[in-house]
Design a protein around this motif. Sequence first.
Motif, PDB file in Angstrom:
ATOM      1  N   LEU A 155     -19.103-111.631  44.765  1.00 42.41           N
ATOM      2  CA  LEU A 155     -20.528-111.346  44.658  1.00 42.41           C
ATOM      3  C   LEU A 155     -20.746-110.532  43.392  1.00 42.41           C
ATOM      4  O   LEU A 155     -20.031-109.557  43.148  1.00 42.41           O
ATOM      5  CB  LEU A 155     -21.028-110.560  45.870  1.00 42.41           C
ATOM      6  CG  LEU A 155     -20.941-111.241  47.231  1.00 42.41           C
ATOM      7  CD1 LEU A 155     -21.454-110.294  48.320  1.00 42.41           C
ATOM      8  CD2 LEU A 155     -21.719-112.543  47.251  1.00 42.41           C
ATOM      9  N   ALA A 210     -24.351-111.544  50.905  1.00 43.03           N
ATOM     10  CA  ALA A 210     -25.110-110.572  50.114  1.00 43.03           C
ATOM     11  C   ALA A 210     -26.070-109.788  50.999  1.00 43.03           C
ATOM     12  O   ALA A 210     -26.225-108.565  50.849  1.00 43.03           O
ATOM     13  CB  ALA A 210     -25.866-111.281  48.994  1.00 43.03           C
ATOM     14  N   ASP A 263     -26.062-112.101  42.390  1.00 39.26           N
ATOM     15  CA  ASP A 263     -26.329-112.265  43.814  1.00 39.26           C
ATOM     16  C   ASP A 263     -27.147-111.106  44.375  1.00 39.26           C
ATOM     17  O   ASP A 263     -27.994-111.299  45.249  1.00 39.26           O
ATOM     18  CB  ASP A 263     -24.998-112.342  44.588  1.00 39.26           C
ATOM     19  CG  ASP A 263     -24.102-113.451  44.091  1.00 39.26           C
ATOM     20  OD1 ASP A 263     -24.367-114.619  44.426  1.00 39.26           O
ATOM     21  OD2 ASP A 263     -23.131-113.157  43.353  1.00 39.26           O
ATOM     22  N   ILE A 264     -26.875-109.896  43.896  1.00 45.10           N
ATOM     23  CA  ILE A 264     -27.515-108.679  44.390  1.00 45.10           C
ATOM     24  C   ILE A 264     -28.130-107.959  43.197  1.00 45.10           C
ATOM     25  O   ILE A 264     -27.460-107.759  42.172  1.00 45.10           O
ATOM     26  CB  ILE A 264     -26.501-107.759  45.094  1.00 45.10           C
ATOM     27  CG1 ILE A 264     -25.717-108.533  46.155  1.00 45.10           C
ATOM     28  CG2 ILE A 264     -27.191-106.550  45.719  1.00 45.10           C
ATOM     29  CD1 ILE A 264     -24.464-107.821  46.624  1.00 45.10           C
ATOM     30  N   VAL A 276     -31.760-109.456  47.161  1.00 47.57           N
ATOM     31  CA  VAL A 276     -30.783-110.547  47.128  1.00 47.57           C
ATOM     32  C   VAL A 276     -31.422-111.750  46.441  1.00 47.57           C
ATOM     33  O   VAL A 276     -32.559-112.131  46.754  1.00 47.57           O
ATOM     34  CB  VAL A 276     -30.321-110.927  48.549  1.00 47.57           C
ATOM     35  CG1 VAL A 276     -29.422-112.164  48.523  1.00 47.57           C
ATOM     36  CG2 VAL A 276     -29.595-109.752  49.193  1.00 47.57           C
TER      37      VAL A 276
END
Length: 382
Positions: A4, A281, A57-58, A271
């Motif tokens: 991630l 996530a 992703d985050i 997210v």
Amino acid sequence: MIELKGMTWNHVRGYGPLEATSEQFQLLHPEVQIRWDRRSLKDFGDYPVDKLAAEYDIIMIDHPHVGISSTQGVLVPLDEWIASDFLCDQKMQSVGPSAQSYYWEGHQWALAVDAAAQVSAYRPDLMDGRPVPSKWNQVLELASTLPNGRKVGFPLCPTDAMCSLISICANIAGGEFIDETNGIDPEAGEAAVALLQQLLPFLHPKSLDFNPIQMLDQMSASDEIAYIPLLFGYSNYSRSGFARKLVHFTNIPSHDGRPHGSILGGVGMAVSALSPHIPLAVEYAKFTASGVIQQTAYVDNSGQPGHRQAWIDADVNRKTNDFFANTLETLDRAYMRPRHGSFPLFQERAGVLLHEDLLQGSSPRDTIARMNEWFKACKADR
């Protein structure tokens, strides 16, 4: 191994707690690795979220971006992935309107893992026994009577000059000082600009150049700055051993002595809707925003949590010389900025305009008039 990718901002408050909580999350999910990249504090406030969502992703975001991000479809509506009881706890345990600030058009677009607003900072050893101001006339008196070599500081780089203008306007006129059609209420806006102009001759000479981190670095490294009336609080500087000199934080001054109207800051964990690993996530976001993690691993690794459980914890306050207890009233009375799509652009442009006018000594009436023309132009752009 699933990786991630996350994006935060380049200060230990921004990356320290995320790296620590990622390590703890990985103990529960050995198949996951989380890597954090960092962007500047200015980019955190200005860089388009849709571009970040294509790569990460985050994403750690500022709440005024939720309006435009929601229309672009680049963020996950977390209420569709997270149980209502968890989100209810987040709302009930919010510090001020932090949790609510990421709720827009019926959806929760981020979790408030970090809470902040403009607060006051001071060095007790440089105040000569004087009380910390609770009203702006006391700030002016302090600034004009401090001994030689000591100054009131005020971070007034373009971004933070605009943030302070917003705080002062909200304190003067309440939360409705921005009209969605015409912009800033002229009476409140002109009074706020006039106040900044009154203070300028007495301020630390770097005030118009510095952001909050630079001002706190200066305050903690030298004996030049005794007091700062408005700046985004960083609990790091109230922790023993972080800097050469300990900085104390407290509630903001105001026109009526009540610490209300401070501009809400903080950071939300969002997210990306483009992520191939949305469930993981989201699970990490829940883990990081949970009360137990916020109160322990998050705050213990230089973080400034968004969960109230941490802010009122006696041990957390002992470690931070009561940073959280001493500023909580300001946070609870904070002002949440508009979140419609044009506001981030307006805030950026208006900050540059205000900074220029403070340098040139323009009349408050002209400054607010020009600012409101920008407001209308930004609305038209959208």
